[in-house]
Design an enzyme around this catalytic site. Structure first.
Site, PDB file in Angstrom:
ATOM      1  N   THR A   5       2.283  -7.685   8.663  1.00 26.06           N
ATOM      2  CA  THR A   5       3.134  -6.523   8.881  1.00 26.06           C
ATOM      3  C   THR A   5       2.905  -5.965  10.351  1.00 26.06           C
ATOM      4  OG1 THR A   5       0.965  -5.197   8.438  1.00 26.06           O
ATOM      5  CG2 THR A   5       2.607  -5.767   6.757  1.00 26.06           C
ATOM      6  N   HIS A  61       3.164   2.370  -0.692  1.00 24.85           N
ATOM      7  CA  HIS A  61       2.896   2.546  -2.245  1.00 24.85           C
ATOM      8  C   HIS A  61       3.783   3.849  -2.644  1.00 24.85           C
ATOM      9  CE1 HIS A  61      -1.322   0.864  -2.737  1.00 24.85           C
ATOM     10  NE2 HIS A  61      -0.440  -0.109  -2.272  1.00 24.85           N
ATOM     11  N   ASP A 105       3.602  -4.951  -3.922  1.00 27.95           N
ATOM     12  CA  ASP A 105       4.805  -4.222  -4.079  1.00 27.95           C
ATOM     13  C   ASP A 105       4.990  -4.376  -5.849  1.00 27.95           C
ATOM     14  OD1 ASP A 105       4.962  -3.552  -1.619  1.00 27.95           O
ATOM     15  OD2 ASP A 105       6.033  -5.511  -1.271  1.00 27.95           O
ATOM     16  N   THR A 137       7.636  -2.239   6.243  1.00 29.42           N
ATOM     17  CA  THR A 137       8.334  -2.919   7.417  1.00 29.42           C
ATOM     18  C   THR A 137       9.720  -2.752   7.190  1.00 29.42           C
ATOM     19  OG1 THR A 137       7.987  -4.929   6.178  1.00 29.42           O
ATOM     20  CG2 THR A 137       6.182  -4.355   7.763  1.00 29.42           C
TER      21      THR A 137
HETATM   22  P1  GDP Z   1       3.216  -0.628  -4.483  1.00 26.68           P
HETATM   23  O1  GDP Z   1       3.058  -1.430  -3.265  1.00 26.68           O
HETATM   24  O2  GDP Z   1       2.668  -1.881  -5.777  1.00 26.68           O
HETATM   25  O3  GDP Z   1       2.837   0.593  -4.739  1.00 26.68           O
HETATM   26  O4  GDP Z   1       4.915  -1.058  -4.840  1.00 26.68           O
HETATM   27  P2  GDP Z   1       6.261  -0.407  -3.911  1.00 26.68           P
HETATM   28  O5  GDP Z   1       6.248   1.161  -3.851  1.00 26.68           O
HETATM   29  O6  GDP Z   1       6.082  -1.122  -2.685  1.00 26.68           O
HETATM   30  O7  GDP Z   1       7.473  -1.140  -4.481  1.00 26.68           O
HETATM   31  C1  GDP Z   1       7.560  -0.816  -6.099  1.00 26.68           C
HETATM   32  C2  GDP Z   1       9.149  -0.175  -5.934  1.00 26.68           C
HETATM   33  O8  GDP Z   1       9.454  -0.136  -7.287  1.00 26.68           O
HETATM   34  C3  GDP Z   1       9.100   1.357  -5.499  1.00 26.68           C
HETATM   35  O9  GDP Z   1      10.280   1.713  -5.133  1.00 26.68           O
HETATM   36  C4  GDP Z   1       9.051   2.053  -6.882  1.00 26.68           C
HETATM   37  O10 GDP Z   1       9.578   3.342  -6.904  1.00 26.68           O
HETATM   38  C5  GDP Z   1       9.822   1.283  -7.881  1.00 26.68           C
HETATM   39  N1  GDP Z   1       9.282   1.145  -9.374  1.00 26.68           N
HETATM   40  C6  GDP Z   1       8.147   1.384  -9.551  1.00 26.68           C
HETATM   41  N2  GDP Z   1       8.060   1.149 -11.208  1.00 26.68           N
HETATM   42  C7  GDP Z   1       9.512   0.897 -11.259  1.00 26.68           C
HETATM   43  C8  GDP Z   1      10.098   0.784 -12.540  1.00 26.68           C
HETATM   44  O11 GDP Z   1       9.458   0.472 -13.505  1.00 26.68           O
HETATM   45  N3  GDP Z   1      11.238   0.433 -12.471  1.00 26.68           N
HETATM   46  C9  GDP Z   1      12.110   0.483 -11.453  1.00 26.68           C
HETATM   47  N4  GDP Z   1      13.246   0.489 -11.529  1.00 26.68           N
HETATM   48  N5  GDP Z   1      11.404   0.805 -10.006  1.00 26.68           N
HETATM   49  C10 GDP Z   1      10.085   0.993 -10.164  1.00 26.68           C
HETATM   50  P1  IMO Z   2       1.205  -3.128  -1.092  1.00 25.82           P
HETATM   51  O1  IMO Z   2       0.129  -2.418  -1.305  1.00 25.82           O
HETATM   52  C1  IMO Z   2       3.547  -6.852   0.182  1.00 25.82           C
HETATM   53  C2  IMO Z   2       1.691  -9.158   3.263  1.00 25.82           C
HETATM   54  C3  IMO Z   2       2.537  -9.327   4.539  1.00 25.82           C
HETATM   55  C4  IMO Z   2       2.080 -10.639   5.009  1.00 25.82           C
HETATM   56  C5  IMO Z   2       0.969 -10.906   4.529  1.00 25.82           C
HETATM   57  C6  IMO Z   2      -0.316 -10.718   5.853  1.00 25.82           C
HETATM   58  O2  IMO Z   2       2.426  -2.030  -0.492  1.00 25.82           O
HETATM   59  O3  IMO Z   2       1.538  -3.998  -2.100  1.00 25.82           O
HETATM   60  P2  IMO Z   2      -1.059  -8.294   6.697  1.00 25.82           P
HETATM   61  O4  IMO Z   2      -0.412  -7.352   7.584  1.00 25.82           O
HETATM   62  O5  IMO Z   2      -1.914  -7.649   5.875  1.00 25.82           O
HETATM   63  O6  IMO Z   2      -2.195  -9.177   7.593  1.00 25.82           O
HETATM   64  O7  IMO Z   2       0.150  -9.503   6.199  1.00 25.82           O
HETATM   65  O8  IMO Z   2       0.561  -9.892   3.559  1.00 25.82           O
HETATM   66  N1  IMO Z   2       1.399  -7.778   2.635  1.00 25.82           N
HETATM   67  C7  IMO Z   2       2.108  -7.274   1.741  1.00 25.82           C
HETATM   68  N2  IMO Z   2       3.040  -7.712   0.927  1.00 25.82           N
HETATM   69  N3  IMO Z   2       2.742  -5.665  -0.362  1.00 25.82           N
HETATM   70  C8  IMO Z   2       1.831  -5.142   0.571  1.00 25.82           C
HETATM   71  O9  IMO Z   2       1.154  -4.024   0.395  1.00 25.82           O
HETATM   72  C9  IMO Z   2       1.529  -5.968   1.631  1.00 25.82           C
HETATM   73  N4  IMO Z   2       0.549  -5.802   2.872  1.00 25.82           N
HETATM   74  C10 IMO Z   2       0.575  -7.086   3.284  1.00 25.82           C
HETATM   75  O10 IMO Z   2       3.916  -9.352   4.289  1.00 25.82           O
HETATM   76  O11 IMO Z   2       2.688 -11.799   4.272  1.00 25.82           O
HETATM   77 MG    MG Z   3       4.233  -1.755  -1.425  1.00 31.48          MG
END
Ligand code: GDP
Ligand code: IMO
Ligand code: MG
Length: 427
Positions: free
Chosen positions: A128, A41, A13, A300
């Site tokens: 998850t 993502h 994330d 989730t």
């Molecule tokens: P990923 O799983 O690595 O793609 O990340 P996620 O989408 O799960 O979580 C990142 C969150 O941060 C999302 O809601 C994005 O829209 C947000 N985001 C990404 N870059 C930035 C940033 O530079 N600033 C802020 N405020 N939000 C960001």
């Molecule tokens: P993105 O790609 C954050 C975490 C789960 C749990 C552990 C194992 O969005 O960064 P799993 O279901 O994979 O067997 O769970 O990994 N987890 C993540 N945490 N971002 C993710 O994906 C994750 N995918 C799995 O919360 O702790």
């Molecule tokens: Mg994510």
């Protein structure tokens, strides 16, 4: 031309979706190489927000060919739902390519993921619940079902029967659940076969031919370095290799073709699920990071655990992945703190430790040693260049760069496509 890897440097994330999307129009292919729909993502384009789980973030760039590589585990029901959802919003998905060798998640995997977590009680991993671990377990155990098996009904039946024979016993006798009917799964998966057929190709061949033609391939990691099954905080990890080595095995591209490895790094730290987290905050600062940063899981809906930046983790990510660059995200979230703590090392059993400890038990009781950097109060969300940032924000970045060991080549100041400061172009 090169293959470029973009991966999570912490516990997931970090903003991989946004970072991938920004590079979308400079590359020909975007490839998911591991994980499954445990990923979430986020890509924000104008007033539209997309949450991608299985599809590579390049799907939102029309000139880009999205690829699901052999290292991914696919839940076909989720994939088709995701495709449908995007089509309804006007996104063309007809260019999608899926590897013949990717493994499939079945209803059994989902059920066993959930019930085994319940059985673990307080020691649960906090997965998850999408069946990721059990599907990879079958792959390693050589009883997995692959995409190519969908196209031969008798092989598919044999494989499902083989895989379910002892599993139903476990479901019924150990977990006190209903068994799964082979015929039901066979019927359901044969229906998926027909829909998925046009997308399925030899993706390793396709990508290597593209590289030979001089096209750029971007490998989009999911999860993050510390969730890696080999290099993460085992057993509180996912069941695949999000780290750079996984990009090669999960796509069928040789490591010599990879010329750049970009680590996506949040300006603070978050984690979902169980496991050690030295800089975790249980006070109002943690709450503030969570609410300003919108730190709620995309997949989730769980609240993410929040803490300060952890430099030993960043250094570890450089080492494990051979990172060439960092993309620092969410710097804007830190606006408004008078002082920002940065963990520079740990204290373990009274000793100062600079690197991630080799022993997991040590990591469990590592205490952060903080240095305190002066904060800033100016809104930075519209900053376009490094020089636009308040001097304390500049110093925060420079400090992180120095103690982490790779250049901060891009800085995120908001979720939007244009809310990025490019210090050094990636491509
Ligand atoms: P990923 O799983 O690595 O793609 O990340 P996620 O989408 O799960 O979580 C990142 C969150 O941060 C999302 O809601 C994005 O829209 C947000 N985001 C990404 N870059 C930035 C940033 O530079 N600033 C802020 N405020 N939000 C960001
Ligand atoms: P993105 O790609 C954050 C975490 C789960 C749990 C552990 C194992 O969005 O960064 P799993 O279901 O994979 O067997 O769970 O990994 N987890 C993540 N945490 N971002 C993710 O994906 C994750 N995918 C799995 O919360 O702790
Ligand atoms: Mg994510």
């Amino acid at each position: 031309m090169p293959a470029i890897v973009l991966l999570g440097a912490q516990w997931g994330d970090e903003g991989k979706g946004k970072a991938t999307d920004i590079l979308g129009d400079k590359v020909k292919y975007v490839v998911r190489y591991q994980g499954g729909n445990n990923a979430g993502h986020t890509v924000v384009i104008g007033d539209q927000k997309y949450a991608l789980h299985l599809l590579p973030s390049g799907i939102l760039t029309p000139s880009c060919i999205p690829v699901i590589g052999n290292g991914v585990v696919i839940d076909p029901a989720v994939l088709l739902e995701e495709i449908r959802g995007l089509n309804e919003r006007g996104v063309d998905t007809s260019n999608l390519k899926i590897s013949t060798n990717a493994h499939l998640i079945t209803p059994y995997h989902r059920t066993i993921d959930k019930v085994s977590e319940r059985f673990l009680g307080k020691s649960k991993i906090g997965t998850t619940g999408r069946g990721i671990g059990p599907a990879y377990a079958d792959k390693i155990n050589r009883i997995g079902i692959r995409v190519q098996d969908l196209f031969d009904p008798s092989i598919l039946r044999q494989k499902i029967e083989g895989a379910f024979r002892d599993k139903n016993q476990v479901l019924i006798k150990v977990f006190n659940r209903k068994g799964i009917e082979v015929d039901d799964v066979l019927k359901e998966y044969l229906e998926y076969a027909e829909i998925l057929r046009p997308y399925v190709v030899d993706t390793s061949l396709l990508l290597n031919q593209a590289l030979e033609k001089g096209e750029i391939v971007l490998l989009e990691g999911s999860q993050g370095t510390l969730l890696d099954v080999d290099h993460g905080t085992y057993p509180f990890v996912t069941s695949s290799n999000p780290t750079a080595g996984g990009a090669s095995t999960g796509s069928g591209i040789g490591p010599t073709k990879i010329t750049r490895v970009i680590g996506i790094l949040k300006a603070y730290t978050t984690r979902v699920g169980s496991g050690p987290f030295p800089t975790e905050l249980f006070d109002e600062d943690g709450e503030k990071l969570r609410s300003i940063g919108g730190e709620v899981g995309v997949t989730t809906g769980r609240a993410r655990r929040c803490g300060w930046f952890d430099a030993p983790i960043a250094r570890y990510a450089v080492r494990i992945n051979g990172l060439t660059d960092f993309f620092l995200t969410k710097l804007d979230v830190l606006t408004g703190w008078e002082k920002i703590p940065v963990c520079v090392a740990y204290e373990i059993d009274g000793k100062r430790v600079e690197e991630l400890p080799a022993s997991q038990s040590d990591f469990h009781h590592a205490k952060p040693i903080y240095e305190y950097l002066p904060g800033w109060s100016e809104d930075i969300s519209q900053a376009k260049t490094f020089a636009d940032l308040p001097v304390n924000a500049q110093n925060y970045i420079k400090f992180l760069e120095e103690i982490s060991g790779a250049p901060m080549s891009a800085i995120g100041v908001g979720p939007g496509r244009d809310q990025t400061i490019v210090v050094k172009e990636f491509i």
